[in-house]
Scaffold this motif. Structure first.
Motif, PDB file in Angstrom:
ATOM      1  N   ALA A 144       0.797  -1.157   0.037  1.00  0.00           N
ATOM      2  CA  ALA A 144       0.007   0.170   0.092  1.00  0.00           C
ATOM      3  C   ALA A 144       1.148   1.038   0.069  1.00  0.00           C
ATOM      4  O   ALA A 144       0.561   2.380  -0.570  1.00  0.00           O
ATOM      5  CB  ALA A 144      -1.135   0.099   1.153  1.00  0.00           C
ATOM      6  N   ALA A 145       2.054   1.230   0.955  1.00  0.00           N
ATOM      7  CA  ALA A 145       2.820   2.483   0.707  1.00  0.00           C
ATOM      8  C   ALA A 145       3.379   2.633  -0.572  1.00  0.00           C
ATOM      9  O   ALA A 145       3.651   3.776  -0.936  1.00  0.00           O
ATOM     10  CB  ALA A 145       4.023   2.292   1.849  1.00  0.00           C
ATOM     11  N   ALA A 147       2.323   1.606  -3.438  1.00  0.00           N
ATOM     12  CA  ALA A 147       1.354   1.836  -4.433  1.00  0.00           C
ATOM     13  C   ALA A 147       1.163   3.537  -4.172  1.00  0.00           C
ATOM     14  O   ALA A 147       0.962   4.310  -5.370  1.00  0.00           O
ATOM     15  CB  ALA A 147       0.227   1.149  -4.177  1.00  0.00           C
ATOM     16  N   ALA A 148       1.091   4.019  -3.030  1.00  0.00           N
ATOM     17  CA  ALA A 148       0.907   5.541  -2.762  1.00  0.00           C
ATOM     18  C   ALA A 148       1.937   6.274  -3.317  1.00  0.00           C
ATOM     19  O   ALA A 148       1.813   7.438  -3.908  1.00  0.00           O
ATOM     20  CB  ALA A 148       0.803   5.789  -1.312  1.00  0.00           C
ATOM     21  N   LEU A 149       3.382   5.717  -3.081  1.00  0.00           N
ATOM     22  CA  LEU A 149       4.560   6.317  -3.865  1.00  0.00           C
ATOM     23  C   LEU A 149       4.616   6.308  -5.300  1.00  0.00           C
ATOM     24  O   LEU A 149       4.920   7.523  -6.089  1.00  0.00           O
ATOM     25  CB  LEU A 149       5.594   5.577  -3.356  1.00  0.00           C
ATOM     26  N   VAL A 150       4.090   5.081  -5.826  1.00  0.00           N
ATOM     27  CA  VAL A 150       3.828   5.278  -7.541  1.00  0.00           C
ATOM     28  C   VAL A 150       3.067   6.396  -7.739  1.00  0.00           C
ATOM     29  O   VAL A 150       3.315   7.202  -8.798  1.00  0.00           O
ATOM     30  CB  VAL A 150       3.280   4.018  -7.982  1.00  0.00           C
ATOM     31  N   ARG A 151       1.796   6.580  -7.233  1.00  0.00           N
ATOM     32  CA  ARG A 151       0.969   7.502  -7.524  1.00  0.00           C
ATOM     33  C   ARG A 151       1.547   8.874  -7.291  1.00  0.00           C
ATOM     34  O   ARG A 151       1.232   9.790  -7.967  1.00  0.00           O
ATOM     35  CB  ARG A 151      -0.426   7.405  -6.738  1.00  0.00           C
ATOM     36  N   LEU A 152       2.160   9.230  -6.267  1.00  0.00           N
ATOM     37  CA  LEU A 152       2.841  10.427  -5.833  1.00  0.00           C
ATOM     38  C   LEU A 152       4.151  10.773  -6.885  1.00  0.00           C
ATOM     39  O   LEU A 152       4.088  11.938  -7.153  1.00  0.00           O
ATOM     40  CB  LEU A 152       3.566  10.236  -4.178  1.00  0.00           C
ATOM     41  N   LEU A 153       4.720   9.741  -7.235  1.00  0.00           N
ATOM     42  CA  LEU A 153       5.996  10.268  -8.071  1.00  0.00           C
ATOM     43  C   LEU A 153       5.479  10.275  -9.568  1.00  0.00           C
ATOM     44  O   LEU A 153       5.937  10.932 -10.600  1.00  0.00           O
ATOM     45  CB  LEU A 153       7.110   8.923  -7.905  1.00  0.00           C
ATOM     46  N   GLY A 154       4.102   9.629  -9.950  1.00  0.00           N
ATOM     47  CA  GLY A 154       3.717   9.676 -11.091  1.00  0.00           C
ATOM     48  C   GLY A 154       4.263   8.987 -12.179  1.00  0.00           C
ATOM     49  O   GLY A 154       4.262   9.209 -13.456  1.00  0.00           O
ATOM     50  N   VAL A 155       4.735   7.555 -11.475  1.00  0.00           N
ATOM     51  CA  VAL A 155       5.626   6.820 -12.564  1.00  0.00           C
ATOM     52  C   VAL A 155       4.411   5.910 -13.006  1.00  0.00           C
ATOM     53  O   VAL A 155       3.375   5.572 -12.547  1.00  0.00           O
ATOM     54  CB  VAL A 155       6.610   6.266 -11.804  1.00  0.00           C
ATOM     55  N   ASP A 156       4.901   5.048 -14.201  1.00  0.00           N
ATOM     56  CA  ASP A 156       4.048   3.865 -14.541  1.00  0.00           C
ATOM     57  C   ASP A 156       3.828   2.687 -13.392  1.00  0.00           C
ATOM     58  O   ASP A 156       2.884   2.054 -13.160  1.00  0.00           O
ATOM     59  CB  ASP A 156       4.455   3.485 -15.852  1.00  0.00           C
ATOM     60  N   PRO A 211       9.039  -6.269   1.413  1.00  0.00           N
ATOM     61  CA  PRO A 211       8.387  -5.981   2.810  1.00  0.00           C
ATOM     62  C   PRO A 211       9.389  -6.328   3.799  1.00  0.00           C
ATOM     63  O   PRO A 211       9.561  -5.442   4.763  1.00  0.00           O
ATOM     64  CB  PRO A 211       7.155  -6.701   2.792  1.00  0.00           C
ATOM     65  N   GLN A 212      10.121  -7.253   3.631  1.00  0.00           N
ATOM     66  CA  GLN A 212      11.197  -7.508   4.559  1.00  0.00           C
ATOM     67  C   GLN A 212      12.355  -6.509   4.902  1.00  0.00           C
ATOM     68  O   GLN A 212      12.672  -5.915   5.844  1.00  0.00           O
ATOM     69  CB  GLN A 212      11.966  -8.764   4.250  1.00  0.00           C
ATOM     70  N   SER A 213      12.694  -5.788   3.930  1.00  0.00           N
ATOM     71  CA  SER A 213      13.499  -4.908   4.004  1.00  0.00           C
ATOM     72  C   SER A 213      13.220  -3.474   4.798  1.00  0.00           C
ATOM     73  O   SER A 213      14.070  -3.009   5.554  1.00  0.00           O
ATOM     74  CB  SER A 213      13.955  -4.114   2.376  1.00  0.00           C
TER      75      SER A 213
END
Length: 604
Positions: A144-145, A147-156, A211-213
């Motif tokens: 979820a985090a 996915a939010a970052l992908v939307r925030l950065l505007g990348v594919d 997720p482990q990282s």
């Protein structure tokens, strides 16, 4: 408090302050040159080790040597030690992102698919909708985090930045590590050498896009918080301030629990171990973690756990089965065996150094006992579960914060308290000075050799299997072509899941990896490839299609892990190519894509 700063500076003044910049600059310049002259188009069984330009190795030697002499000098500003550690992370964690044109690791691509599904579906789904992949929807924090970052950065997609994740996740660990080590000593040499050894010994590879990282970084952060803000010191801090730190603890634990299955269990055993020390006998962190962990397991994660619980219960206490590898997980070939031994020897060396440090440094053995407890706490997890034959690697990973600290203490001069150090200076015996100098010189040489050996061994341990983990652009393009044309309900058959985008469209396309099947069925495929595979793929009805995919990544994984050799895989490919029941859809230098012909109607 301990003090190891007892070596005189080589010279003083501005020149002495600026000297550490020279080897650091030379090392990074050599690294940059090596990156421009490293060819990864043809990797052998040694992975990146033999592909790297010799300038890389020279730069690593210069960097390590410069760090060793810089960090041991008490007149060097602490910023130089930090700069060297950052240089180490660039050379060892950013190299792959620079030299490879596509992200590494099939599992990273799998996690990218989960994020894509979350963005596409708009919410979490159950096993009835996505099958076994629903486990990721039951621990959705990381996805979820992202996915939010992908939307925030505007990348594919997350594939645009996940190649750099090993560097990012390693940087996330730096601050909590410093907090932990500064809890037990203020000596820069011990602190920064421990940090260096932690990164060098962390070859397990859990710093990739996973997720482990993030959960591991939060785990180390919770330990830092508990060591500094809970226990006896918390009583002196007052209840209002302690309430604030408890809220911070809850937020971090919740982020761990909703992101990863294993890390909360490791955190619980570490916090329980701390309670063995009177200084940290505070039950708030343990109870908080257990309550949050159980609450999640009994609600959101219950569907997965209820199905997996019988196998988990059977594995408890079976240490032998928990640490052994299964079929197709044995390194095969000179390169694979050599890099595997490099990893084992690296971990064994750090653990041996840690034991030497515990025995040799009596002051630290007393003052840093909580770190010793943290290092030993994960060991009982061997008896708890196999974790897909990876428990041994995870135990090593969670032991590292404590083990690296004591390993660093073994490389440095004898620890003395400040009072003992002052008394020694007042005594000032001329007769003992030459002997002490000789001991220092011997310690310097041995310590530098140990640090150099560990730093250089990290590369084969960490990058020695890049022939498996790297997917060239041609392989990415071939697999992308498959999923661009596969109708919903289609079936993809492959040797194993070691190829990019292996889980793309997993909510609408089925997969069958025949090397996961029983050995008897794999033998039938080898004897009669086209006929057996055609029978396995025959149940797919129009408009769905059945595809057979064989790629470079699958072949590398099969060959290096002792599954099928090159000749057997070539036999399978040639049999399918010659069969009238299959049609070639696409091919390039990285693999082949076939479709099973369907009765009735023209083939596309």
């Amino acid at each position: 408090m301990t003090d190891l700063s007892d070596l005189p500076p080589a010279w003083s003044g501005r020149r002495a302050l600026a000297w550490p910049g020279v080897p650091l600059f030379v090392a990074l310049a050599l690294w940059a040159y090596a990156m421009r002259h490293t060819d990864v188009s043809r990797l052998d069984d040694y992975g990146l080790v033999t592909a790297l330009h010799p300038a890389f190795w020279a730069g690593l030697v210069v960097l390590t040597t410069g760090f060793w002499f810089t960090v041991r000098d008490p007149r060097r500003p602490g910023a130089w030690a930090a700069a060297y550690v950052l240089g180490l992370l660039v050379m060892e964690r950013a190299t792959q992102a620079v030299v490879y044109p596509t992200p590494l690791y099939a599992w990273a691509w799998k996690h990218e698919a989960v994020i894509d599904h979350l963005l596409t579906a708009g919410g979490l789904q159950t096993a009835d909708q996505v099958g076994d992949m629903a486990v990721y929807d039951q621990w959705p924090g990381f996805f979820a985090a992202q996915a939010a970052l992908v939307r925030l950065l505007g990348v594919d997609s997350a594939a645009m930045f996940m190649a750099w994740w090993p560097l990012v996740s390693s940087l996330m660990l730096l601050f909590p590590l410093l907090l932990i080590y500064r809890t037990f000593t203020e000596d820069r040499r011990l602190i920064w050498t421990a940090v260096w050894l932690f990164y060098v010994a962390n070859w397990v590879g859990q710093d990739y896009f996973s997720p482990q990282s993030v959960a591991y970084a939060l785990h180390v952060g919770v330990l830092a918080l508990v060591l500094r803000r809970f226990g006896r010191s918390a009583v002196r801090g007052g209840r209002p301030r302690q309430a604030v730190w408890t809220v911070v603890l809850v937020v971090m634990v919740v982020a761990i629990v909703i992101s990863h299955q294993l890390t909360p269990g490791m955190l619980v055993v570490c916090l329980l171990a701390l309670c063995l020390s009177r200084r940290y006998r505070d039950w708030v962190p343990v109870v908080t973690t257990v309550v949050i962990f159980l609450a999640w397991c009994l609600t959101a994660a219950l569907p997965f756990l209820s199905a997996a619980m019988p196998d988990m219960i059977r594995s408890v206490g079976d240490v032998g089965a928990n640490v052994e590898t299964g079929y197709g997980a044995t390194p095969t070939g000179t390169g694979a065996i050599a890099t595997s031994w490099a990893a084992r020897l690296l971990s064994a060396s750090v653990l041996l150094l840690a034991a030497v440090g515990v025995l040799r440094q009596r002051v630290l053995r007393h003052r840093a006992r909580p770190l010793l407890l943290i290092a030993a706490a994960p060991l009982p997890m061997f008896a708890a579960s196999s974790y897909g034959s990876e428990m041994i690697f995870r135990v090593l990973l969670f032991m590292l914060p404590g083990a690296a600290f004591f390993a660093a203490a073994a490389l440095l001069p004898k620890v003395r308290t400040l009072a003992a150090d002052a008394a020694a200076k007042e005594a000032g015996s001329r007769q003992g000075a030459p002997v002490q100098a000789r001991r220092r010189g011997l310690g310097t040489g041995v310590g530098l050799a140990a640090l150099l050996g560990g730093t250089l061994a990290f590369v084969p341990a960490y990058s020695g299997k890049d022939r498996i983990n790297y997917f060239p652009p041609q392989e990415v393009a071939l697999v992308r072509q498959l999923f661009d044309q596969a109708p919903d309900g289609s079936l993809v058959v492959a040797a194993n899941r070691n190829y990019p985008l292996a889980y793309a469209s997993y909510w609408s396309v089925d997969h069958y990896w025949f090397l996961d099947d029983a050995r008897s069925h794999v033998d039938r495929i080898v004897r009669n490839p086209a006929g057996t595979l055609a029978g396995d793929m025959a149940g797919v009805e129009r408009p769905a299609r059945a595809y057979f995919l064989l790629t470079q990544g699958q072949s590398a994984n099969s060959e290096m892990n002792g599954q099928l050799d090159k000749a057997q895989l070539s036999r399978i490919q040639k049999s399918v190519a010659a069969s009238p029941r299959f049609q070639l859809v696409a091919e390039n230098s990285a693999g082949w894509l076939y479709v099973l012909k369907q009765a009735g109607g023209a083939e596309r």
